[in-house]
Write an enzyme that holds these catalytic residues in place. Sequence first.
Site, PDB file in Angstrom:
ATOM      1  N   LYS A  23       0.836  -1.211   0.000  1.00 44.94           N
ATOM      2  CA  LYS A  23       0.000   0.000   0.000  1.00 44.94           C
ATOM      3  C   LYS A  23       0.868   1.258   0.000  1.00 44.94           C
ATOM      4  O   LYS A  23       0.628   2.192  -0.763  1.00 44.94           O
ATOM      5  CB  LYS A  23      -0.891   0.001   1.258  1.00 44.94           C
ATOM      6  CG  LYS A  23      -1.538   1.337   1.547  1.00 44.94           C
ATOM      7  CD  LYS A  23      -2.348   1.338   2.836  1.00 44.94           C
ATOM      8  CE  LYS A  23      -1.559   1.508   4.117  1.00 44.94           C
ATOM      9  NZ  LYS A  23      -1.227   2.913   4.486  1.00 44.94           N
ATOM     10  N   ASN A  24       1.875   1.275   0.884  1.00 45.11           N
ATOM     11  CA  ASN A  24       2.656   2.499   1.065  1.00 45.11           C
ATOM     12  C   ASN A  24       3.668   2.743  -0.052  1.00 45.11           C
ATOM     13  O   ASN A  24       4.338   3.768  -0.058  1.00 45.11           O
ATOM     14  CB  ASN A  24       3.348   2.492   2.436  1.00 45.11           C
ATOM     15  CG  ASN A  24       2.334   2.693   3.553  1.00 45.11           C
ATOM     16  OD1 ASN A  24       1.184   3.054   3.298  1.00 45.11           O
ATOM     17  ND2 ASN A  24       2.758   2.452   4.778  1.00 45.11           N
ATOM     18  N   CYS A 117      -3.914  12.628  14.128  1.00 50.23           N
ATOM     19  CA  CYS A 117      -4.652  11.384  13.883  1.00 50.23           C
ATOM     20  C   CYS A 117      -4.463  10.459  15.067  1.00 50.23           C
ATOM     21  O   CYS A 117      -3.808  10.815  16.042  1.00 50.23           O
ATOM     22  CB  CYS A 117      -4.252  10.737  12.570  1.00 50.23           C
ATOM     23  SG  CYS A 117      -2.723   9.842  12.648  1.00 50.23           S
ATOM     24  N   ARG A 122       1.673  14.153  13.910  1.00 48.70           N
ATOM     25  CA  ARG A 122       2.058  14.001  12.506  1.00 48.70           C
ATOM     26  C   ARG A 122       2.064  15.298  11.693  1.00 48.70           C
ATOM     27  O   ARG A 122       1.309  15.458  10.735  1.00 48.70           O
ATOM     28  CB  ARG A 122       1.171  12.945  11.832  1.00 48.70           C
ATOM     29  CG  ARG A 122       1.293  11.594  12.506  1.00 48.70           C
ATOM     30  CD  ARG A 122       0.497  10.528  11.836  1.00 48.70           C
ATOM     31  NE  ARG A 122       1.120  10.024  10.631  1.00 48.70           N
ATOM     32  CZ  ARG A 122       0.590   9.082   9.865  1.00 48.70           C
ATOM     33  NH1 ARG A 122      -0.577   8.562  10.183  1.00 48.70           N
ATOM     34  NH2 ARG A 122       1.210   8.659   8.794  1.00 48.70           N
ATOM     35  N   ASP A 305       5.193   0.087  11.920  1.00 47.74           N
ATOM     36  CA  ASP A 305       3.970  -0.533  11.389  1.00 47.74           C
ATOM     37  C   ASP A 305       3.848  -2.012  11.766  1.00 47.74           C
ATOM     38  O   ASP A 305       2.842  -2.644  11.433  1.00 47.74           O
ATOM     39  CB  ASP A 305       3.910  -0.374   9.858  1.00 47.74           C
ATOM     40  CG  ASP A 305       3.606   1.058   9.439  1.00 47.74           C
ATOM     41  OD1 ASP A 305       3.194   1.854  10.310  1.00 47.74           O
ATOM     42  OD2 ASP A 305       3.789   1.376   8.252  1.00 47.74           O
ATOM     43  N   ARG A 397      -8.627  -0.350   4.995  1.00 43.90           N
ATOM     44  CA  ARG A 397      -7.832   0.675   4.312  1.00 43.90           C
ATOM     45  C   ARG A 397      -6.513   0.100   3.810  1.00 43.90           C
ATOM     46  O   ARG A 397      -5.950   0.619   2.846  1.00 43.90           O
ATOM     47  CB  ARG A 397      -7.509   1.809   5.292  1.00 43.90           C
ATOM     48  CG  ARG A 397      -8.715   2.592   5.696  1.00 43.90           C
ATOM     49  CD  ARG A 397      -8.330   3.667   6.661  1.00 43.90           C
ATOM     50  NE  ARG A 397      -7.284   4.499   6.059  1.00 43.90           N
ATOM     51  CZ  ARG A 397      -6.846   5.626   6.584  1.00 43.90           C
ATOM     52  NH1 ARG A 397      -7.349   6.065   7.705  1.00 43.90           N
ATOM     53  NH2 ARG A 397      -5.906   6.325   5.982  1.00 43.90           N
TER      54      ARG A 397
HETATM   55  N1  EPU Z   1       7.229  14.127  11.086  1.00 43.78           N
HETATM   56  C1  EPU Z   1       7.379  15.466  11.418  1.00 43.78           C
HETATM   57  N2  EPU Z   1       7.338  16.377  10.409  1.00 43.78           N
HETATM   58  C2  EPU Z   1       7.189  16.034   9.105  1.00 43.78           C
HETATM   59  C3  EPU Z   1       7.042  14.660   8.765  1.00 43.78           C
HETATM   60  C4  EPU Z   1       7.079  13.730   9.797  1.00 43.78           C
HETATM   61  O1  EPU Z   1       7.526  15.809  12.583  1.00 43.78           O
HETATM   62  O2  EPU Z   1       7.155  16.916   8.250  1.00 43.78           O
HETATM   63  C5  EPU Z   1       7.282  13.101  12.154  1.00 43.78           C
HETATM   64  C6  EPU Z   1       5.967  12.316  12.263  1.00 43.78           C
HETATM   65  O3  EPU Z   1       5.034  13.001  13.065  1.00 43.78           O
HETATM   66  C7  EPU Z   1       6.447  11.028  12.869  1.00 43.78           C
HETATM   67  C8  EPU Z   1       7.833  10.833  12.230  1.00 43.78           C
HETATM   68  O4  EPU Z   1       8.226  12.131  11.795  1.00 43.78           O
HETATM   69  O5  EPU Z   1       6.592  11.174  14.254  1.00 43.78           O
HETATM   70  C9  EPU Z   1       7.889   9.889  11.038  1.00 43.78           C
HETATM   71  O6  EPU Z   1       6.833  10.157  10.165  1.00 43.78           O
HETATM   72  P1  EPU Z   1       6.862   9.872   8.597  1.00 43.78           P
HETATM   73  O7  EPU Z   1       6.736  11.171   7.908  1.00 43.78           O
HETATM   74  O8  EPU Z   1       8.008   8.992   8.256  1.00 43.78           O
HETATM   75  O9  EPU Z   1       5.504   9.071   8.423  1.00 43.78           O
HETATM   76  P2  EPU Z   1       4.558   9.152   7.173  1.00 43.78           P
HETATM   77  O10 EPU Z   1       5.379   9.389   5.968  1.00 43.78           O
HETATM   78  O11 EPU Z   1       3.430  10.076   7.468  1.00 43.78           O
HETATM   79  C10 EPU Z   1       4.669   6.631   6.505  1.00 43.78           C
HETATM   80  C11 EPU Z   1       3.696   5.515   6.337  1.00 43.78           C
HETATM   81  C12 EPU Z   1       3.180   5.091   7.702  1.00 43.78           C
HETATM   82  C13 EPU Z   1       4.359   4.650   8.548  1.00 43.78           C
HETATM   83  C14 EPU Z   1       5.398   5.785   8.644  1.00 43.78           C
HETATM   84  C15 EPU Z   1       6.660   5.397   9.377  1.00 43.78           C
HETATM   85  C16 EPU Z   1       2.777   5.968   4.155  1.00 43.78           C
HETATM   86  C17 EPU Z   1       1.615   6.368   3.329  1.00 43.78           C
HETATM   87  N3  EPU Z   1       2.597   5.954   5.475  1.00 43.78           N
HETATM   88  O12 EPU Z   1       3.963   7.692   7.135  1.00 43.78           O
HETATM   89  O13 EPU Z   1       2.299   4.004   7.502  1.00 43.78           O
HETATM   90  O14 EPU Z   1       3.940   4.314   9.852  1.00 43.78           O
HETATM   91  O15 EPU Z   1       5.765   6.200   7.304  1.00 43.78           O
HETATM   92  O16 EPU Z   1       7.271   4.319   8.787  1.00 43.78           O
HETATM   93  O17 EPU Z   1       3.822   5.625   3.611  1.00 43.78           O
HETATM   94  C18 EPU Z   1       0.475   2.575   7.972  1.00 43.78           C
HETATM   95  O18 EPU Z   1       0.628   2.077   6.850  1.00 43.78           O
HETATM   96  O19 EPU Z   1      -0.274   2.066   8.853  1.00 43.78           O
HETATM   97  C19 EPU Z   1       1.194   3.798   8.315  1.00 43.78           C
HETATM   98  C20 EPU Z   1       0.830   4.601   9.317  1.00 43.78           C
END
Ligand code: EPU
Length: 418
Positions: A23-24, A117, A122, A305, A397
């Site tokens: 998915k991701n 969320c 996030r 995850d 989802r």
């Molecule tokens: N963060 C910030 N600022 C930013 C971006 C991230 O503070 O601008 C923080 C987040 O709040 C979090 C950490 O950095 O504490 C890591 O977040 P990341 O941005 O890596 O997460 P994401 O890109 O929003 C993706 C996956 C998630 C998975 C995370 C971590 C997708 C669509 N989603 O989220 O997947 O948990 O990386 O590996 O790729 C899931 O599939 O259930 C899921 C939540």
Amino acid sequence: MPARLVIEGGVPLRGRVAVGAAKNATLPALAAALLTSEPVTLTNVPDLGDIRTMLRLLETHGAAVARDGRRVEVRVPRVANDEASYELVSTMRASVLVLGPLVARHGSARVALPGGCAIGVRPIDQHLKGLAKLGADIAIENGYVVARARRLRGARITTDLVTVTGTENLMMAAVLADGTTIIENAAREPEVADLAALLTSMGAKLDGVGTGHLEIQGVPALAGATHQVIADRIEAGTLITAGAITAGDVTVTDVAPEHLEAVLAKLDECGVDLDVGPAWVRVRGPARPGAADVTTSPFPGFPTDMQAQLMTLLGLADGQSRVTETIFENRFMHAAELVRLGARIETDGAIAVVRGVAAYQGAPVMASDLRASAALVLAGLAARGTTEVSRIYHLDRGYEHLEQKLAALGARIERTSR
Ligand code: EPU
């Protein structure tokens, strides 16, 4: 009544099961279609709630979407609308992945700020800071990020923390920028590398893929491409844990074991018997798992995850385990539900102390997010008696036909809305 899963636990799972595409990795690959007027075709798109949301969002931007089973073609002759509405972004945070491509191709984007969320605050500040470095004007107006740039310019970006979708957004912006972009502290997740592979076949110039140092040479335009998305390492890890927690004998196929090393190492530490082939993993569960400490971290560390699913296994371990969640600040919602099934778990901030019990007892439980739902299903498979998992729209989802896959392995699991 809304749909629920009813599980009669206690059956050791047996047989073979194939995992689907990640998915991701599919979500950013679909967003990448905004970068070109030519068709981008993905050959193995899973049928999931989040994928349908992304396709709807792309349609609002002017995409023509043609779906033939697992093959999905997305063509965006021109960006007809640069807005990602709050309605869509609030149902799926990954909608923010359209921000980079829209600014790069169209010169502007209006994307609703996602807000918090169930697993944490996030923020997307790193996405925005990176885009500003690339020369975009960024403003927050009435809950929307408004980004504008006539032409992005290559820049050196060092993110303050490792962000998966942040790296993906900045990569997609930089591929069409003028000059060279360097992203330091880039995410090394396989999903990021898969997006890089797609962008490369569209004509982008990227170096350092799979490392924390990405170098992107901007090009004036990108072409279409056909791409097969990588296997879902989290679905694979969840199915392997299902084999382990039921003391079964399950072979999970169509996987990339090199994406699962931290998960397999931890399961091995818990006494789970694993055989690893080139694209399969055979798991045989121990009568009772051993305890282990685990700390989540960015790839190649143990994935957040898989934290909930592993905690479910550790809840049945012979001994005490410590689970430390370093990625999200509120990702222990499943702990309280596992306690309803008889687990002994105490959480304090980022740490959960899990004292293993000999068995779970079935009970009604409620899912709070995607991976927590999977964890509760695993607990139900192991529990004595009947477990009813509600709010399974979270599960739908991100897991395709999970109950059918588990039922084919012998699980007594049924979806009901009675
Ligand atoms: N963060 C910030 N600022 C930013 C971006 C991230 O503070 O601008 C923080 C987040 O709040 C979090 C950490 O950095 O504490 C890591 O977040 P990341 O941005 O890596 O997460 P994401 O890109 O929003 C993706 C996956 C998630 C998975 C995370 C971590 C997708 C669509 N989603 O989220 O997947 O948990 O990386 O590996 O790729 C899931 O599939 O259930 C899921 C939540």
